[in-house]
Scaffold this motif. Structure first.
Motif, PDB file in Angstrom:
ATOM      1  N   LYS A  81      33.091  24.384   8.911  1.00 42.13           N
ATOM      2  CA  LYS A  81      31.709  24.331   8.386  1.00 42.13           C
ATOM      3  C   LYS A  81      31.527  23.168   7.408  1.00 42.13           C
ATOM      4  O   LYS A  81      30.532  22.444   7.433  1.00 42.13           O
ATOM      5  N   LYS A  82      32.523  23.021   6.540  1.00 41.82           N
ATOM      6  CA  LYS A  82      32.437  21.957   5.525  1.00 41.82           C
ATOM      7  C   LYS A  82      32.509  20.594   6.202  1.00 41.82           C
ATOM      8  O   LYS A  82      31.813  19.664   5.831  1.00 41.82           O
ATOM      9  N   TRP A  83      33.399  20.488   7.197  1.00 41.70           N
ATOM     10  CA  TRP A  83      33.521  19.210   7.903  1.00 41.70           C
ATOM     11  C   TRP A  83      32.205  18.879   8.609  1.00 41.70           C
ATOM     12  O   TRP A  83      31.752  17.738   8.593  1.00 41.70           O
ATOM     13  N   GLU A  84      31.627  19.892   9.198  1.00 37.22           N
ATOM     14  CA  GLU A  84      30.368  19.656   9.903  1.00 37.22           C
ATOM     15  C   GLU A  84      29.297  19.132   8.939  1.00 37.22           C
ATOM     16  O   GLU A  84      28.597  18.159   9.227  1.00 37.22           O
ATOM     17  N   ALA A  85      29.230  19.759   7.792  1.00 35.71           N
ATOM     18  CA  ALA A  85      28.225  19.330   6.809  1.00 35.71           C
ATOM     19  C   ALA A  85      28.529  17.912   6.331  1.00 35.71           C
ATOM     20  O   ALA A  85      27.637  17.063   6.241  1.00 35.71           O
ATOM     21  N   PHE A  86      29.810  17.652   6.041  1.00 35.83           N
ATOM     22  CA  PHE A  86      30.178  16.305   5.570  1.00 35.83           C
ATOM     23  C   PHE A  86      29.911  15.270   6.652  1.00 35.83           C
ATOM     24  O   PHE A  86      29.268  14.248   6.433  1.00 35.83           O
ATOM     25  N   SER A  87      30.398  15.573   7.861  1.00 35.40           N
ATOM     26  CA  SER A  87      30.381  14.538   8.900  1.00 35.40           C
ATOM     27  C   SER A  87      28.979  14.318   9.481  1.00 35.40           C
ATOM     28  O   SER A  87      28.758  13.348  10.194  1.00 35.40           O
ATOM     29  N   SER A  88      28.040  15.196   9.148  1.00 34.14           N
ATOM     30  CA  SER A  88      26.673  14.920   9.608  1.00 34.14           C
ATOM     31  C   SER A  88      26.133  13.670   8.899  1.00 34.14           C
ATOM     32  O   SER A  88      25.133  13.095   9.302  1.00 34.14           O
ATOM     33  N   ASN A  89      26.833  13.235   7.842  1.00 39.75           N
ATOM     34  CA  ASN A  89      26.434  12.013   7.132  1.00 39.75           C
ATOM     35  C   ASN A  89      27.190  10.786   7.630  1.00 39.75           C
ATOM     36  O   ASN A  89      27.061   9.700   7.063  1.00 39.75           O
ATOM     37  N   VAL A  90      28.058  10.996   8.642  1.00 37.78           N
ATOM     38  CA  VAL A  90      28.907   9.899   9.118  1.00 37.78           C
ATOM     39  C   VAL A  90      28.404   9.403  10.468  1.00 37.78           C
ATOM     40  O   VAL A  90      28.190  10.202  11.384  1.00 37.78           O
ATOM     41  N   THR A  91      28.205   8.093  10.574  1.00 41.44           N
ATOM     42  CA  THR A  91      27.760   7.527  11.859  1.00 41.44           C
ATOM     43  C   THR A  91      28.607   6.308  12.203  1.00 41.44           C
ATOM     44  O   THR A  91      29.391   5.834  11.375  1.00 41.44           O
ATOM     45  N   PHE A  92      28.410   5.840  13.420  1.00 37.86           N
ATOM     46  CA  PHE A  92      29.184   4.667  13.843  1.00 37.86           C
ATOM     47  C   PHE A  92      28.228   3.557  14.254  1.00 37.86           C
ATOM     48  O   PHE A  92      27.211   3.810  14.913  1.00 37.86           O
ATOM     49  N   GLN A  93      28.533   2.346  13.851  1.00 37.69           N
ATOM     50  CA  GLN A  93      27.719   1.209  14.272  1.00 37.69           C
ATOM     51  C   GLN A  93      28.599   0.240  15.050  1.00 37.69           C
ATOM     52  O   GLN A  93      29.552  -0.323  14.493  1.00 37.69           O
ATOM     53  N   VAL A  94      28.288   0.074  16.336  1.00 40.63           N
ATOM     54  CA  VAL A  94      29.046  -0.905  17.130  1.00 40.63           C
ATOM     55  C   VAL A  94      28.677  -2.266  16.572  1.00 40.63           C
ATOM     56  O   VAL A  94      27.500  -2.592  16.414  1.00 40.63           O
ATOM     57  N   SER A  95      29.693  -3.056  16.249  1.00 43.01           N
ATOM     58  CA  SER A  95      29.360  -4.289  15.544  1.00 43.01           C
ATOM     59  C   SER A  95      30.371  -5.396  15.791  1.00 43.01           C
ATOM     60  O   SER A  95      31.520  -5.144  16.140  1.00 43.01           O
ATOM     61  N   ASP A  96      29.879  -6.592  15.600  1.00 42.68           N
ATOM     62  CA  ASP A  96      30.736  -7.768  15.697  1.00 42.68           C
ATOM     63  C   ASP A  96      30.477  -8.550  14.413  1.00 42.68           C
ATOM     64  O   ASP A  96      29.334  -8.928  14.126  1.00 42.68           O
ATOM     65  N   ILE A  97      31.515  -8.784  13.639  1.00 44.61           N
ATOM     66  CA  ILE A  97      31.285  -9.348  12.292  1.00 44.61           C
ATOM     67  C   ILE A  97      30.708 -10.765  12.324  1.00 44.61           C
ATOM     68  O   ILE A  97      30.209 -11.259  11.331  1.00 44.61           O
ATOM     69  N   LYS A  98      30.805 -11.414  13.512  1.00 41.74           N
ATOM     70  CA  LYS A  98      30.281 -12.792  13.577  1.00 41.74           C
ATOM     71  C   LYS A  98      28.809 -12.813  13.989  1.00 41.74           C
ATOM     72  O   LYS A  98      28.159 -13.841  13.954  1.00 41.74           O
ATOM     73  N   ASP A  99      28.310 -11.657  14.416  1.00 40.81           N
ATOM     74  CA  ASP A  99      26.979 -11.615  15.020  1.00 40.81           C
ATOM     75  C   ASP A  99      25.911 -11.201  13.986  1.00 40.81           C
ATOM     76  O   ASP A  99      26.043 -10.156  13.343  1.00 40.81           O
ATOM     77  N   ASP A 100      24.863 -12.015  13.887  1.00 38.94           N
ATOM     78  CA  ASP A 100      23.783 -11.708  12.930  1.00 38.94           C
ATOM     79  C   ASP A 100      23.203 -10.315  13.127  1.00 38.94           C
ATOM     80  O   ASP A 100      22.772  -9.660  12.172  1.00 38.94           O
ATOM     81  N   ARG A 101      23.213  -9.852  14.393  1.00 43.45           N
ATOM     82  CA  ARG A 101      22.584  -8.549  14.675  1.00 43.45           C
ATOM     83  C   ARG A 101      23.278  -7.405  13.916  1.00 43.45           C
ATOM     84  O   ARG A 101      22.664  -6.407  13.560  1.00 43.45           O
ATOM     85  N   THR A 102      24.579  -7.595  13.676  1.00 42.42           N
ATOM     86  CA  THR A 102      25.321  -6.575  12.916  1.00 42.42           C
ATOM     87  C   THR A 102      24.683  -6.362  11.553  1.00 42.42           C
ATOM     88  O   THR A 102      24.481  -5.230  11.094  1.00 42.42           O
ATOM     89  N   TYR A 103      24.364  -7.466  10.915  1.00 40.70           N
ATOM     90  CA  TYR A 103      23.846  -7.395   9.545  1.00 40.70           C
ATOM     91  C   TYR A 103      22.364  -7.000   9.544  1.00 40.70           C
ATOM     92  O   TYR A 103      21.897  -6.353   8.613  1.00 40.70           O
ATOM     93  N   GLU A 104      21.671  -7.387  10.617  1.00 39.68           N
ATOM     94  CA  GLU A 104      20.272  -6.948  10.725  1.00 39.68           C
ATOM     95  C   GLU A 104      20.208  -5.427  10.870  1.00 39.68           C
ATOM     96  O   GLU A 104      19.360  -4.753  10.279  1.00 39.68           O
ATOM     97  N   GLU A 105      21.148  -4.907  11.661  1.00 40.26           N
ATOM     98  CA  GLU A 105      21.168  -3.452  11.826  1.00 40.26           C
ATOM     99  C   GLU A 105      21.498  -2.758  10.497  1.00 40.26           C
ATOM    100  O   GLU A 105      20.934  -1.695  10.186  1.00 40.26           O
TER     101      GLU A 105
END
Ligand code: BG6
Length: 505
Positions: A81-105
């Motif tokens: 239950k606690k993990w569920e509550a905590f991890s509902s705040n966790v997301t993933f962003q597919v990203s490439d550090i060289k790409d401007d779109r990463t930072y725009e997102e």
């Protein structure tokens, strides 16, 4: 290093973790944030965004994190239950550090959360990536104005900070041109360890120590950080680092600074860090002759550890079979100031050693005149203060006492402060403390740019001497030993021996 309960609860915070799919994130950072959450030390409103190139959904990402959390968190398996509550705040962003779109997102995420929370959040960019990516990420964060508000945006940089003095200076120059120093959090996880933080408390909250804490009463100091593990699958990294860059330049010199620093005037971050950098400036930088006398290196060969045959360093994955990289280093340093003049500081560290333990031993001078007959003092030992950082968490003061009995026989006994006996419950992990401090904006336990450079500056003569002159006798210690003979000689010729604590069964 908070002394107030929950000052961050009302501070909405976003963590962007570059290197979101790496081991550091799943084994250390997420368990640390989750444990802070369990203990009520996370803001009411927070978000953790893992950044990485692999295409993961939020659900998949959370699943991967949970698996490692269950294996590596000090609190054991997550409560569903606690993990569920905590991890509902966790997301993933597919990203490439060289790409401007990463930072725009990222900009969009910040806008979205700011409006949902109706507040300007504190934003922490955690660079849990290989050092070669630091500059690209930092430049892009600045280019996209993601860290423009110095009160709210912070950049956390993992070690290693530079490969040598020049590269550290270059990285500092770059970071300081993009951000204010008070936005930059250079991590040395040793500084977050409970027992390491306690060195400050122990030294400066007790009046009995200061009168003794100097060359008049202290004979020598040892700082020994030994590890039983080999380099494992980190051979590629370690080949370029070696024991000096991996452990001495950061962790061990930081321990030394805490032992040797002058009392700070206050507990302000810069005041503490000023006193630490003073120590590095006072340390004697070696000439080539002094290096030969005072610094020794080693590399582990194969051997047996707990009934299992283990590889020598040169046979490890991604290691050059003729590698000149040291897996062990021992150095006798001097601090040229009034407090420490003439007091040797012996440091040693190594992989694949007989025991994993981090110990600081401070040996005091002998009594000025012995009144006891020789048969009474067969096991005589000068007073020693032993600060055991891990695995045992304790402080011991070794004193002489009369053994009970009809005769007068003395032997050394320990006055012990043992964390496990004194406090119930386990201590927070280093990363919990450090992440909390990042949220609080407290830099006391982080390395300032000039400190990192001073540490490199001190070590450069040794690093240069060792890289230019190949060691002809590597490997020179067997796995599961206490390191090479020359390390024993380094200290034995001064009449001392390396101090070890017996392992508790
Ligand atoms: C890391 C080094 O900084 O510290 C590792 O890169 C080392 O090689 C580790 O094993 C030791 O940390 P700890 O907390 O296990 O003593």
């Amino acid at each position: 290093m908070s002394s107030e309960k929950n000052p961050i609860q009302k501070q909405p915070t976003i963590f962007f973790i570059f290197g979101g799919t790496g081991d550091l994130t799943s084994r250390k950072l997420i368990p640390a944030l989750y444990n802070l959450y369990l203990d009520g030390w996370m803001p009411e409103k927070f978000a953790v965004v893992g950044m990485g190139r692999t295409l993961y959904s939020d659900e998949q990402f959370r699943g991967l994190l949970l698996e490692d959390l269950n294996n590596f968190s000090r609190k054991g398996k997550a409560e569903p239950k606690k993990w569920e509550a905590f991890s509902s705040n966790v997301t993933f962003q597919v990203s490439d550090i060289k790409d401007d779109r990463t930072y725009e997102e990222q900009t969009n995420t910040i806008k979205k959360l700011s409006s949902a929370w109706n507040a300007e959040p504190c934003i922490i960019y955690y660079l849990a990536v290989a050092p070669r990516f630091f500059a690209t990420i930092a430049e892009n964060l600045a280019k996209h104005k993601l860290a423009d508000n110095p009160e709210k945006a912070r950049i956390v940089i993992e070690k290693p900070f530079g490969h040598d003095l020049d590269s550290a200076k270059e990285l500092n120059r770059l970071l300081n041109s993009l951000f204010l120093e008070r936005q930059i959090y250079r991590i040395d996880h040793y500084l977050g360890k409970e027992t390491v933080q306690n060195i400050l408390a122990f030294r400066f909250a007790n009046s009995i120590l200061e009168p003794l804490w100097n060359r008049n009463h202290i004979d020598h100091v040892q700082i020994s950080v030994t590890e039983q593990l080999g380099v494992g699958d980190r051979g590629g990294y370690y080949e370029e680092a070696g024991a000096m860059r991996d452990m001495v330049q950061n962790h061990i010199l930081q321990l030394l600074c805490l032992v040797a620093m002058e009392p700070p005037v206050s507990f302000q971050a810069d005041e503490v860090r000023n006193r630490k950098v003073d120590v590095l400036h006072a340390m004697r930088k070696f000439t080539s002759e002094e290096i030969k006398k005072n610094a020794v290196r080693g590399q582990y060969g194969k051997g047996w550890v707990e009934g299992r045959e283990v590889l020598g360093y040169r046979e490890e994955e991604s290691v050059n079979p003729e590698s000149n990289t040291e897996t062990f280093a021992a150095i006798k340093f001097f601090i040229d100031n009034w407090r420490w003049h003439g007091v040797p500081f012996y440091l040693r560290t190594g992989k694949r050693m007989h025991q994993s333990s981090s110990i600081i031993s401070i040996q005091f001078k002998d009594v000025p005149h012995l009144i006891f007959p020789s048969e009474a003092i067969e096991s005589w030992q000068q007073n020693r203060l032993i600060i055991s950082i891990q695995p045992e968490m304790s402080i011991r003061l070794q004193v002489q006492a009369k053994r009970p009995g009809l005769g007068m026989t003395l032997n050394p006994v320990d006055l012990i402060f043992d964390y496990s006996g004194t406090y119930n419950g386990d201590s927070p992990e280093a990363y919990e403390t450090l992440l909390l401090d990042t949220m609080l904006g407290d830099q006391t336990l982080f390395m300032r740019g000039d400190q990192v450079e001073a540490a490199w500056d001190l070590l450069m003569p040794i690093l240069n001497a060792w890289s230019s002159k190949k060691s002809l006798n590597f490997p020179n210690y067997a796995a599961d030993s206490w390191g090479p003979e020359i390390a024993e000689a380094l200290i034995a010729k001064d009449g001392f021996h390396w101090f070890t604590l017996p392992l508790k069964k």
